[in-house]
Scaffold this active site. Structure first.
Site, short mmCIF file in Angstrom:
data_model
loop_
_atom_site.label_atom_id
_atom_site.label_comp_id
_atom_site.label_asym_id
_atom_site.label_seq_id
_atom_site.Cartn_x
_atom_site.Cartn_y
_atom_site.Cartn_z
N CYS A 1 -0.68 11.06 14.66
CA CYS A 1 -0.69 9.56 14.47
C CYS A 1 -2.02 9.12 13.66
CB CYS A 1 -0.91 8.61 15.69
SG CYS A 1 -2.50 8.97 16.56
N CYS B 1 -5.50 10.16 14.88
CA CYS B 1 -5.76 11.56 14.60
C CYS B 1 -6.40 11.99 13.52
CB CYS B 1 -4.54 12.54 14.93
SG CYS B 1 -3.67 12.35 16.46
N ASP C 1 4.94 -5.01 -23.83
CA ASP C 1 4.72 -4.74 -25.18
C ASP C 1 6.18 -4.86 -25.84
OD1 ASP C 1 3.26 -3.55 -27.67
OD2 ASP C 1 4.28 -1.57 -26.93
N ASP D 1 4.19 1.75 -23.92
CA ASP D 1 4.49 2.84 -23.93
C ASP D 1 3.25 3.70 -25.11
OD1 ASP D 1 5.49 1.64 -26.15
OD2 ASP D 1 6.54 3.32 -26.74
N ASP E 1 -1.54 0.66 -25.94
CA ASP E 1 -1.30 -0.29 -24.75
C ASP E 1 -2.31 0.44 -23.69
OD1 ASP E 1 0.57 -1.80 -25.98
OD2 ASP E 1 2.08 -0.07 -25.45
#
Length: 696
Positions: free
Chosen positions: A15, A18, A409, A590, A594
């Site tokens: 959990c 822990c 863009d 891309d 950018d």
């Protein structure tokens, strides 16, 4: 001295508490960049002192967890397996419970019940007791503290009654044994469910575990993919999985890249094309040279990014973490108060007071709060990855789900980036073949889509070879170059406002040499994407370095009202800042120009065919170039956040209702233990719904 990354495989954490105890211990040792994941059994940190490592491992073991060398080869000992502990305890607990419904008087005997309970209590003592003590030492008491105190209190109360011969009103052995057995059952459900939430990473890791055909001196040897070295020649046949990233030396093939992009249509590959490890050759036979192996491969980097992403906490998780950290001490206080009030104020007697206090202990469930966020994040990221969307951080999900603006863009994002050369207009008496040669020589040094398209299309044109001494790319401006004769060139965006047909200009020693006209087509699905964003109450924005007239034309076709054209990289940053002040802003791009804007936005989204810098700058990479994957990504993010909120609601609501009910004496400790186990299963089950949930 430089920091060194240390990665350990640690089992036994079940959990968030822990993980927090391990994290806090490592912080006390002064270690940096600490990452602890209970779901994937990973502990990572950086250190400048390797000598500290053995002591760190000993301290982790001292907290009650195991450090293993290789999770692939590690086999748990028979008595350590959770399943075997549960079966062993159930064998003794069932007959112990049976005395409540069966008329067999020998089952009611104190010594028989003690004999049946003792083996279960010893297992509980070793399993929960060690973990409880370790967590208390670590400063973050976990759920096992409550289970240990509750089961021990019931056992000691019954043992005292047996030794003193106080009668059956002091006999609660079945309570102690049932608490331990039911919590073990809950832990098993939890373990298996969490394993399912991390299945996306494990599925990707399976693609690395293959055999390869390595060609040496004309003969073929079969090796493990992990043994491949850069420069090895590999033979890949129909039906084989490509074992490493590489370039095709000979042959043709149809390659299924769906594991990477989510796109089911095979991609045709020929000589000199690149292939990615983990993809499958559907038809054809190819010989490739390995270029990227091990941690440098695309698949390895994606797996590493996904692991980091699953570990990154959304801001909403901080609330759950804070509550979970103080929850156990709070429950201990409530349990003690319940005992005092029941015994001294309401006169409930020792038996009733103790049972009410124990019920409060075992029905409490900080584990459900600890599991609420990470399980949902893991499933959400996994579903996104399987559909070609790589999200670099779990914290990204919350930012995306609240997005108000998506800034695009133009070139290569909303348009295809596959440019058609319309015209090259020569200025003065320059020779056409010299100009063509100059354009090709300069643009060969760039990865921009326009550059790649120009080089490809000019191959069929007459051109005089030009030898360049150097060439550099300037973000958002263009290319600067120098030839062996000392002439300086600039090829970049045209600033001629009068003639918008020509996009690029070529200068030689600051004198205009030529103007280039190119055109770019809008991507299929771009209009549908913009429409889908509007339906999600997200405002689309166009931000480009291209000319105003061209940007306006694209915006009109797609229906984008906000247009910012002819912007340099630093100007793009200013536009992004304006929108960030209005609301959460995503940037989709891309190109190398950018990269700053992708970093500046709340969340940067990069296309898979983008430049390397753009991909590194973005928090999200769309591996599938289909623009619909952006909408899918937005929907996954929103539904993941919705699932986190649902999980936290159920975890909090369960405790808010259950603890007072248990304190009032309306729930027995056994029913409480079963309800606690169920709450974990409900939270994890709700997270797993994300795998198949319809995203509206």
């Amino acid at each position: 001295m430089t920091d060194q990354l240390v990665e350990l495989n640690v089992t036994g954490m079940h959990c968030n508490n822990c993980a927090m105890s391990v994290h806090r211990m490592l912080e006390k040792k002064g270690l940096h960049n600490i990452h602890v994941s209970f779901a994937s059994d990973e502990v990572k940190f950086t250190t400048t002192n390797d000598a500290i490592l053995p002591q760190v491992i000993n301290d982790i073991r001292g907290l009650g967890f195991q450090v293993i060398d290789n999770p692939d080869t590690h086999v748990e000992k028979y008595y350590q397996r959770l399943e075997n502990k549960l079966i062993f305890c159930a064998i003794f607990t069932i007959p112990l419970l049976a005395h409540m419904i069966l008329p067999w008087h020998w089952l009611h005997h104190d010594s028989i019940q003690l004999a049946l309970c003792l083996p279960v209590f010893i297992v509980g003592l070793l399993h929960f007791g060690k973990s409880a003590w370790s967590s208390v030492k670590g400063g973050v008491p976990n759920m096992d503290v409550l289970i240990f105190i509750g089961s021990t209190a019931a056992f000691i109360y019954s043992l005292v009654g047996t030794i003193e011969g106080l009668g059956e009103q002091y006999r609660f052995y079945e309570t102690s044994a049932t608490i331990i057995t039911l919590v073990l059952l809950g832990n098993l459900f939890e373990k298996r469910s969490v394993t399912q939430t991390t299945s996306a990473v494990k599925d990707l890791m399976k693609f690395q575990q293959v055999k390869a055909n390595r060609v040496i001196n004309g003969s073929v040897e079969v090796i493990d993919a992990r043994e491949i070295k850069s420069g090895d020649t590999l033979l890949v046949n129909t039906g084989d999985q490509i074992p490493a990233d590489g370039d095709i030396l000979e042959g043709n093939a149809s390659v299924d890249e769906s594991m990477l992009t989510g796109e089911s249509v095979p991609v045709e590959k020929k000589k000199y094309d690149s292939v990615i490890g983990g993809t499958i050759v559907q038809h054809g036979n190819i010989r490739i040279i390995a270029t990227k192996v091990g941690s440098k491969s695309v698949l390895a980097q994606i797996i590493d990014l996904m692991k980091k992403a699953q570990a990154a906490k959304p801001p909403i998780q901080k609330l759950g973490d804070k509550v979970a950290a103080i929850f156990v001490p709070a429950v201990l206080g409530i349990s003690l108060l319940t005992f005092i009030l029941t015994f001294f104020v309401f006169g409930g007697g020792l038996q009733a007071s103790l049972m009410h206090a124990i019920a409060v202990l075992v029905i409490s469930c900080p584990c459900a709060m600890g599991l609420a966020t990470p399980t949902a994040v893991m499933v959400g990221l996994g579903r996104a990855a399987k559909n070609g969307v790589l999200i670099k951080g779990g914290d990204t999900i919350e930012a995306v789900s609240q997005a108000k603006y998506v800034v695009f863009d133009k070139t290569g994002t909303l348009t295809t980036g596959k440019f058609k050369l319309k015209d090259v207009k020569i200025e003065g008496d320059a020779d056409q073949s010299v100009v063509n040669g100059l354009i090709s020589a300069i643009e060969e040094r760039s990865n921009h889509p326009i550059a790649r398209s120009l080089v490809e299309q000019l191959k069929t044109q007459p051109q005089q070879k030009v030898i360049l001494k150097k060439a550099t790319e300037e973000r958002g401006l263009g290319m600067r170059a120098e030839d062996v004769d000392g002439n300086h060139y600039f090829l970049g965006a045209s600033k001629d406002k009068g003639d918008s047909e020509y996009n690029l200009s070529l200068y030689k020693n600051n004198a205009l040499l030529a103007q280039i006209a190119i055109q770019d087509d809008i991507k299929p699905g771009a209009a549908e994407l913009i429409n889908a964003l509007r339906q999600m109450n997200i405002t689309p924005v166009l931000l480009s370095g291209d000319k105003q007239s061209r940007c306006a034309e694209v915006a009109k076709i797609l229906g984008i009202a906000d247009v910012y054209a002819e912007k340099l990289p630093d100007e793009k940053l200013a536009v992004i800042d304006v929108f960030r002040k209005k609301g959460q802003t995503l940037m989709v791009g891309d190109g190398i120009n950018d990269a700053p804007a992708l970093t500046q936005a709340d969340v940067g989204v990069s296309m898979n065919d983008a430049s390397h810098i753009a991909i590194q700058s973005a928090k999200v990479v769309l591996l599938n170039t289909d623009l619909h994957s952006l909408v899918f990504f937005l929907k996954v993010s929103r539904h993941t956040l919705k699932t986190i909120k649902q999980n936290l609601f159920w975890a909090f609501a369960y405790n808010v209702v259950a603890i007072p009910v248990a304190a009032a004496g309306f729930l027995s400790p056994m029913v409480g233990a079963l309800a606690m186990a169920c709450s974990d299963v409900v939270v994890i089950g709700n997270s797993l719904r994300l795998k198949i949930k319809k995203l509206n």
